[in-house]
Design a protein around this motif. Structure first.
Motif, PDB file in Angstrom:
ATOM      1  N   GLU A 154       0.861  -1.178   0.000  1.00  0.00           N
ATOM      2  CA  GLU A 154       0.000   0.000   0.000  1.00  0.00           C
ATOM      3  C   GLU A 154       0.898   1.229   0.000  1.00  0.00           C
ATOM      4  OE1 GLU A 154      -2.864   0.036   3.109  1.00  0.00           O
ATOM      5  OE2 GLU A 154      -4.054  -1.614   2.257  1.00  0.00           O
ATOM      6  N   VAL A 155       0.724   2.071  -1.014  1.00  0.00           N
ATOM      7  CA  VAL A 155       1.548   3.275  -1.158  1.00  0.00           C
ATOM      8  C   VAL A 155       0.617   4.466  -1.256  1.00  0.00           C
ATOM      9  CG1 VAL A 155       3.354   4.416  -2.491  1.00  0.00           C
ATOM     10  CG2 VAL A 155       3.256   1.916  -2.426  1.00  0.00           C
ATOM     11  N   ARG A 156       0.813   5.437  -0.365  1.00  0.00           N
ATOM     12  CA  ARG A 156       0.014   6.658  -0.399  1.00  0.00           C
ATOM     13  C   ARG A 156       0.933   7.871  -0.319  1.00  0.00           C
ATOM     14  NH1 ARG A 156      -4.116   5.561   3.296  1.00  0.00           N
ATOM     15  NH2 ARG A 156      -3.397   3.414   3.401  1.00  0.00           N
ATOM     16  N   SER A 157       0.569   8.926  -1.021  1.00  0.00           N
ATOM     17  CA  SER A 157       1.401  10.135  -1.020  1.00  0.00           C
ATOM     18  C   SER A 157       0.523  11.365  -0.856  1.00  0.00           C
ATOM     19  CB  SER A 157       2.210  10.237  -2.323  1.00  0.00           C
ATOM     20  OG  SER A 157       1.351  10.444  -3.436  1.00  0.00           O
ATOM     21  N   VAL A 158       1.076  12.360  -0.157  1.00  0.00           N
ATOM     22  CA  VAL A 158       0.418  13.654   0.024  1.00  0.00           C
ATOM     23  C   VAL A 158       1.440  14.744  -0.271  1.00  0.00           C
ATOM     24  CG1 VAL A 158      -1.264  12.806   1.698  1.00  0.00           C
ATOM     25  CG2 VAL A 158       0.946  13.629   2.491  1.00  0.00           C
ATOM     26  N   GLY A 198       6.816  15.092  -2.323  1.00  0.00           N
ATOM     27  CA  GLY A 198       5.683  14.461  -1.667  1.00  0.00           C
ATOM     28  C   GLY A 198       6.099  13.621  -0.472  1.00  0.00           C
ATOM     29  N   LYS A 199       5.212  13.531   0.490  1.00  0.00           N
ATOM     30  CA  LYS A 199       5.397  12.626   1.623  1.00  0.00           C
ATOM     31  C   LYS A 199       4.777  11.294   1.244  1.00  0.00           C
ATOM     32  CE  LYS A 199       4.407  12.090   6.557  1.00  0.00           C
ATOM     33  NZ  LYS A 199       3.763  12.706   7.745  1.00  0.00           N
ATOM     34  N   VAL A 200       5.596  10.246   1.163  1.00  0.00           N
ATOM     35  CA  VAL A 200       5.161   8.956   0.618  1.00  0.00           C
ATOM     36  C   VAL A 200       5.269   7.892   1.710  1.00  0.00           C
ATOM     37  CG1 VAL A 200       5.414   7.295  -1.248  1.00  0.00           C
ATOM     38  CG2 VAL A 200       6.082   9.678  -1.616  1.00  0.00           C
ATOM     39  N   GLU A 201       4.159   7.250   2.010  1.00  0.00           N
ATOM     40  CA  GLU A 201       4.121   6.169   2.996  1.00  0.00           C
ATOM     41  C   GLU A 201       3.942   4.845   2.259  1.00  0.00           C
ATOM     42  OE1 GLU A 201       1.119   6.919   5.865  1.00  0.00           O
ATOM     43  OE2 GLU A 201       2.094   8.714   6.676  1.00  0.00           O
TER      44      GLU A 201
END
Length: 287
Positions: free
Chosen positions: A23-27, A60-63
């Motif tokens: 799972e990869v999410r970015s803001v 971006g901040k990527v988790e």
């Protein structure tokens, strides 16, 4: 191409040895700030994962979260035969010391620590699949950022069209505004009964026109709008450049407001600032 910094991607792979899920999410963020959460057994992949992120993303901040669930049949057991023989030999020696002979139960032997051993899983296949799955997740993430980036670009284009309309409206109104101000000045002088030389009155009119002259500001606004349109079409990350241009647009709008001599141009300056602020908020999410 305009890309958003906000997106989410999920990829899952089921194999004979277990299930992997990324799972990869970015803001939005000023710089690239990756955060990796991966199992200890796959920690050595962290360097390759970070390198993949640097090649694919710039801001971006990527988790990134990896979950690994191994299949039960992969957790097989193996008897440590050498250790078991040592235990049997030790048991035979103990039987000679005991007053009554006893037979050792095989289950009791298996319960002895070290007799049964877990066969370690071959993690090479798991690691290869985790890297390939991560790349697919990054592709999905980029596709999502591009889709949202296109929508943001459309919103910005709409605001640019509105700015161009306001600028054109001010250009068309300025001659009439100056003419009305000239007539108003002459009327006030006549009402006061002050006898001014025509040359002196004309000088005041010229000074008023110079103070209200916003042609330079209008030209720069048009130039900045054209530059924003050009940058939106570039393939490289454009967020920082667009943010700088929003500052320049806002500066020209402030100058227009300070030079305003009628409410119409003041309202136009306020409208410009509202449009610029709307664009700036959207640009905060652009890579």
């Amino acid at each position: 191409m305009t890309r958003s910094m906000t997106a989410f991607a999920r990829q899952e792979s089921q194999q004979s040895w277990g299930t992997l899920t990324w799972e990869v999410r970015s803001v939005n963020h000023r710089f690239l700030e990756p955060h990796l959460r991966i199992p200890e057994s796959l920690k050595e992949l962290e360097g390759a994962l970070r390198e993949g992120l640097r090649k694919c993303l710039s801001r971006g901040k990527v988790e990134c979260t990896l979950r690994f669930v191994p299949e039960e049949q992969t957790q097989t057991l193996q008897v440590n035969e050498a250790f078991a023989r040592q235990l049997l030999a030790a048991t035979e020696q103990m039987e000679k010391l005991l007053p009554v002979s006893q037979t050792l139960n095989p289950l009791d032997l298996l319960r002895w620590p070290g007799v049964l051993q877990d066969i370690p899983m071959d993690m090479s296949a798991v690691k290869n699949e985790a890297l390939q799955l991560f790349n697919r997740a990054l592709d999905d993430l980029q596709a999502g950022r591009e889709r949202e980036g296109k929508e943001l670009a459309l919103l910005i284009e709409q605001r640019l069209d509105a700015i161009s309309f306001v600028v054109q409206d001010v250009r068309e109104k300025m001659p009439l505004i100056l003419q009305n101000q000239r007539s108003m000045l002459r009327s006030r002088v006549a009402d006061l009964g002050v006898d001014l030389e025509p040359q002196r009155l004309e000088q005041e009119v010229v000074l008023l026109a110079q103070k209200a002259d916003v042609d330079e500001e209008m030209d720069r606004l048009d130039t900045h709008v054209q530059e924003v349109r050009r940058i939106l079409k570039q393939k490289e990350p454009v967020g920082r450049r667009l943010d700088f241009l929003m500052q320049e647009l806002n500066r020209e709008a402030n100058t227009l407001s300070s030079k305003s001599i009628v409410t119409d141009t003041t309202k136009s300056a306020v409208e410009l600032k509202v449009l610029i602020e709307q664009m700036r908020e959207q640009i905060q999410n652009i890579e």
